[in-house]
Design a protein around this motif. Structure first.
Motif, PDB file in Angstrom:
ATOM      1  N   ALA A  66     -33.741 -38.278 -18.373  1.00 26.51           N
ATOM      2  CA  ALA A  66     -33.334 -39.045 -19.566  1.00 26.51           C
ATOM      3  C   ALA A  66     -34.442 -40.021 -19.950  1.00 26.51           C
ATOM      4  O   ALA A  66     -34.772 -40.190 -21.131  1.00 26.51           O
ATOM      5  CB  ALA A  66     -32.038 -39.793 -19.288  1.00 26.51           C
ATOM      6  N   ILE A  74     -27.579 -43.497 -21.316  1.00 29.64           N
ATOM      7  CA  ILE A  74     -26.850 -42.225 -21.173  1.00 29.64           C
ATOM      8  C   ILE A  74     -25.499 -42.488 -20.515  1.00 29.64           C
ATOM      9  O   ILE A  74     -25.295 -43.506 -19.844  1.00 29.64           O
ATOM     10  CB  ILE A  74     -27.603 -41.170 -20.313  1.00 29.64           C
ATOM     11  CG1 ILE A  74     -27.937 -41.708 -18.915  1.00 29.64           C
ATOM     12  CG2 ILE A  74     -28.826 -40.654 -21.010  1.00 29.64           C
ATOM     13  CD1 ILE A  74     -28.410 -40.621 -17.946  1.00 29.64           C
ATOM     14  N   ILE A 206     -32.002 -32.765 -22.594  1.00 29.80           N
ATOM     15  CA  ILE A 206     -31.137 -33.934 -22.589  1.00 29.80           C
ATOM     16  C   ILE A 206     -31.488 -34.764 -23.840  1.00 29.80           C
ATOM     17  O   ILE A 206     -32.652 -34.901 -24.182  1.00 29.80           O
ATOM     18  CB  ILE A 206     -31.344 -34.727 -21.273  1.00 29.80           C
ATOM     19  CG1 ILE A 206     -30.251 -35.739 -21.053  1.00 29.80           C
ATOM     20  CG2 ILE A 206     -32.674 -35.391 -21.225  1.00 29.80           C
ATOM     21  CD1 ILE A 206     -30.249 -36.303 -19.632  1.00 29.80           C
ATOM     22  N   ARG A 210     -28.369 -36.799 -30.317  1.00 23.24           N
ATOM     23  CA  ARG A 210     -28.259 -38.153 -29.769  1.00 23.24           C
ATOM     24  C   ARG A 210     -27.604 -39.105 -30.769  1.00 23.24           C
ATOM     25  O   ARG A 210     -27.507 -38.812 -31.946  1.00 23.24           O
ATOM     26  CB  ARG A 210     -29.638 -38.670 -29.360  1.00 23.24           C
ATOM     27  CG  ARG A 210     -30.669 -38.570 -30.429  1.00 23.24           C
ATOM     28  CD  ARG A 210     -32.050 -39.024 -29.952  1.00 23.24           C
ATOM     29  NE  ARG A 210     -32.625 -38.193 -28.903  1.00 23.24           N
ATOM     30  CZ  ARG A 210     -33.752 -38.479 -28.261  1.00 23.24           C
ATOM     31  NH1 ARG A 210     -34.403 -39.590 -28.549  1.00 23.24           N
ATOM     32  NH2 ARG A 210     -34.240 -37.688 -27.329  1.00 23.24           N
TER      33      ARG A 210
END
Ligand code: ZN
Ligand code: ZN
Length: 291
Positions: A66, A74, A206, A210
């Motif tokens: 991350a 996160i 990842i 977002r």
């Protein structure tokens, strides 16, 4: 003779690992962004870690990945458990971030629900409305996870009335116009905080989708307050924005970025790895294993 093919397979897999590792590029880390009196955080509130959540990355590797992807916060949302995210919080505090929120993905037959910022795991053996009440009693935030029709029969009016937020951008809808429409229809059912999440399971990237969160402080409390007050901006792949209209108008955050296509050396790594696995499987089968 099984030794020679196995030796060749091992060599190919080593080449795959070495080339794959060397060809990884490290994204540049943007400086903290401050806009209109807020710090803007890049966050992914739906990330899975090994074990028990269909992911191969450990909690420690997940936190490091991350950070490598430039995320400020996160939520490691274990399937019906909390302890993996608590491990992630502990580790992240020791290495100086990103901010990890203790969280759980409540997997129930009729709904999936992200419980953010809780201190005790919430049982899946109850309705979505009563699970949300439990999250709120702990001071947490309830986010509907990928609420497409397939996961949606548990979302009755009582549950929707209690929700804080919903994933309106999620990979389940990439390339699936019906799922995309269903996410948007769910999000439009009432005023909800907009969330974009990757549902990362160690495949893909990842933070691929977002949420940009406008906080007064980069802490768990600051993030939960911002989500409660709807201070987010989320972009879909087609450039459509969701979230607080005033914050969208500021145009302060990057739009959705599709991952770059795999480069030459990434493809070499993939081909060598797959060839190595196939040769090893054929050699073991020839030698009588698995019969
Ligand atoms: Zn789910
Ligand atoms: Zn999930």
């Amino acid at each position: 003779m099984i030794a020679r093919p196995l030796f060749a397979a091992a060599c190919l897999m080593l080449v795959s690992l070495a080339v794959g590792s060397l060809s990884q590029s490290s994204p540049s880390h943007p400086r903290p962004l401050f806009v209109a009196g807020y710090q803007v955080l890049a966050a992914d509130f739906h990330v899975h870690s090994f074990p028990l959540s269909w992911s191969t990355l450990s909690p420690f590797e997940t936190v490091l990945e991350a950070r490598r992807q430039g995320l400020d916060a996160i939520a490691m949302a274990g399937h019906n458990h909390l302890w993996v995210s608590q491990l992630g919080c502990w580790f992240s505090r020791r290495i100086g971030g990103p901010t990890v929120l203790p969280s759980e993905e409540i997997h129930a037959p009729g709904y999936h629900l992200i419980a953010l910022g809780i201190g005790r795991a919430v049982s899946w053996r109850q309705t979505a409305a009563s699970a949300i009440d439990q999250i709120h009693r702990q001071g947490g935030i309830a986010i509907a996870a990928h609420p497409v029709a397939q996961y949606g029969p548990g979302w009755d009016a009582q549950a929707i009335g209690r929700l804080d937020a919903a994933e309106v951008v999620h990979p389940v809808a990439f390339g699936d116009p019906l799922a995309r429409l269903q996410l948007r229809q769910f999000f439009a059912r009432r005023k909800l905080t907009a969330i974009g999440s990757s549902d990362f399971h160690a495949m893909g990237k990842i933070g691929q989708s977002r949420t940009y969160v406008f906080v007064t402080e980069n802490t768990e409390r600051g993030i939960l307050d911002a989500l409660r007050q709807g201070r987010t901006v989320v972009y879909d792949r087609d450039g459509e924005a969701f979230g607080d209209p005033d914050l969208i108008r500021l145009g302060a955050v990057p739009k959705f970025e599709a991952p770059p296509p795999a480069g030459f050396w990434s493809r070499v790594s993939l081909v060598a790895g797959v060839a190595g696995l196939l040769i090893a499987a054929a050699a073991l089968r020839e030698a009588g294993f698995g019969r």
